[in-house]
Design an enzyme around this catalytic site. Structure first.
Site, mmCIF file in Angstrom:
data_model
loop_
_atom_site.group_PDB
_atom_site.id
_atom_site.type_symbol
_atom_site.label_atom_id
_atom_site.label_comp_id
_atom_site.label_asym_id
_atom_site.label_seq_id
_atom_site.Cartn_x
_atom_site.Cartn_y
_atom_site.Cartn_z
ATOM 1 N N HIS A 79 0.835 -1.205 0.000
ATOM 2 C CA HIS A 79 0.000 0.000 0.000
ATOM 3 C C HIS A 79 0.867 1.252 0.000
ATOM 4 C CE1 HIS A 79 -3.398 2.596 1.558
ATOM 5 N NE2 HIS A 79 -2.355 3.254 2.045
ATOM 6 N N GLU A 80 1.857 1.283 0.877
ATOM 7 C CA GLU A 80 2.718 2.462 0.968
ATOM 8 C C GLU A 80 3.553 2.642 -0.303
ATOM 9 O OE1 GLU A 80 2.079 4.493 3.189
ATOM 10 O OE2 GLU A 80 0.897 3.168 4.445
ATOM 11 N N HIS A 83 1.596 4.330 -3.049
ATOM 12 C CA HIS A 83 1.355 5.771 -2.902
ATOM 13 C C HIS A 83 2.277 6.586 -3.811
ATOM 14 C CE1 HIS A 83 -1.829 6.511 -0.158
ATOM 15 N NE2 HIS A 83 -1.299 5.837 0.836
ATOM 16 N N GLU A 139 -5.965 6.781 -1.409
ATOM 17 C CA GLU A 139 -5.868 5.633 -0.506
ATOM 18 C C GLU A 139 -6.449 4.375 -1.141
ATOM 19 O OE1 GLU A 139 -4.229 5.498 2.237
ATOM 20 O OE2 GLU A 139 -3.730 7.635 2.304
ATOM 21 N N ASP A 143 -4.587 0.920 -1.761
ATOM 22 C CA ASP A 143 -5.122 -0.356 -1.279
ATOM 23 C C ASP A 143 -5.091 -1.405 -2.387
ATOM 24 O OD1 ASP A 143 -5.655 0.429 1.313
ATOM 25 O OD2 ASP A 143 -7.748 0.944 0.930
ATOM 26 N N HIS A 194 -9.064 8.372 3.879
ATOM 27 C CA HIS A 194 -9.150 6.907 3.877
ATOM 28 C C HIS A 194 -10.624 6.493 3.828
ATOM 29 C CE1 HIS A 194 -5.362 7.845 5.952
ATOM 30 N NE2 HIS A 194 -4.911 6.716 5.435
ATOM 31 N N ARG A 200 -13.191 -0.205 2.579
ATOM 32 C CA ARG A 200 -11.926 -0.402 1.878
ATOM 33 C C ARG A 200 -11.658 -1.888 1.651
ATOM 34 N NH1 ARG A 200 -7.365 2.382 5.484
ATOM 35 N NH2 ARG A 200 -6.185 2.033 3.552
#
Length: 232
Positions: A79-80, A83, A139, A143, A194, A200
């Site tokens: 996920h990070e 980004h 976000e 995800d 988020h 999510r």
């Protein structure tokens, strides 16, 4: 109060001392600490930061099934990383400078695929209010990408059986288990980038064919729609 003033004064002094110096891309700064149960991506240094606080049960443990590790902290790390290529991160280059570096055709395709995710999230209701797909787009992209990163690594390294695949998805869902007050949840729809945790998870997994295959979700059902969003 005195401790807060002293801490702030130290932070300001430390920040000023770095002015004009080369950026240290491995420096931990801001509000990040090793005890945070979280993970972060910094566009300024194009770096992912994984505090020690999240590298523990139930997110990660040497003693638990690898399927759980990949499905939980693996998806968080992915996920990070994603980004760096979401609706905002894509505008920054490898050195953390903001300028367009994608070709027009790539940008066009990105926006078209991202619109699918935006519309999907906007279709969800939560506590009587609609999710703002535009607000949560970054976000939601992260995800989706994080799930794919973790899944591909998991399948490549572990060669999982069906039960392991299901455990992976179970761990991912449990990572976002939470409890909150109705008023707080409704307020978050207006301000939080988020998506609500329940949304999510549903948004990620309903668009991911391996999930539908693992749990044999009927084609056309909510968790296996015929048309799916796919960005990366």
């Amino acid at each position: 109060y005195d401790n807060c003033v002293a801490t702030n004064a130290y932070d300001v002094k430390s920040t000023v001392s770095r002015m004009g110096t080369k950026v240290d891309r491995r420096r931990w700064g801001g509000s990040t600490s090793a005890t945070d149960v979280n993970a972060f991506y910094s566009r300024k240094v194009n770096g992912v930061f994984i505090p020690a606080g999240i590298l523990q049960d139930p997110f990660y443990s040497e003693g638990q099934a690898q399927a759980r590790n990949y499905g939980s902290v693996g998806a968080i790390c992915g996920h990070e990383m994603t980004h760096g290529f979401d609706d905002i991160g894509r505008e920054y280059d490898a050195d953390g400078n903001r300028h367009p570096w994608w070709t027009p055709s790539v940008t066009k395709n990105f926006k078209e695929r991202a619109k699918c995710i935006e519309d999907l999230m906007s279709s969800y209701e939560f506590w009587g209010g609609h999710v703002n797909g535009k607000l949560v787009l970054g976000e939601s992209i992260a995800d989706s990408g994080g799930l794919k990163f973790a899944w591909e690594a998991f399948v490549d390294e572990q060669k999982p059986e069906v039960v392991d695949k299901r455990t992976f998805f179970l761990a991912l869902g449990q990572t976002w288990c939470s409890k909150e007050q109705r008023k707080g949840a409704r307020a978050s729809l207006l301000t939080d980038p988020h998506p609500p945790n329940k949304i999510r998870v549903l948004g990620m997994l309903s668009q991911f064919q391996p999930f539908s295959d693992a749990f044999k979700c009927p084609v056309g059902s909510k968790m296996n729609p015929e048309k799916k969003c796919s960005l990366w």
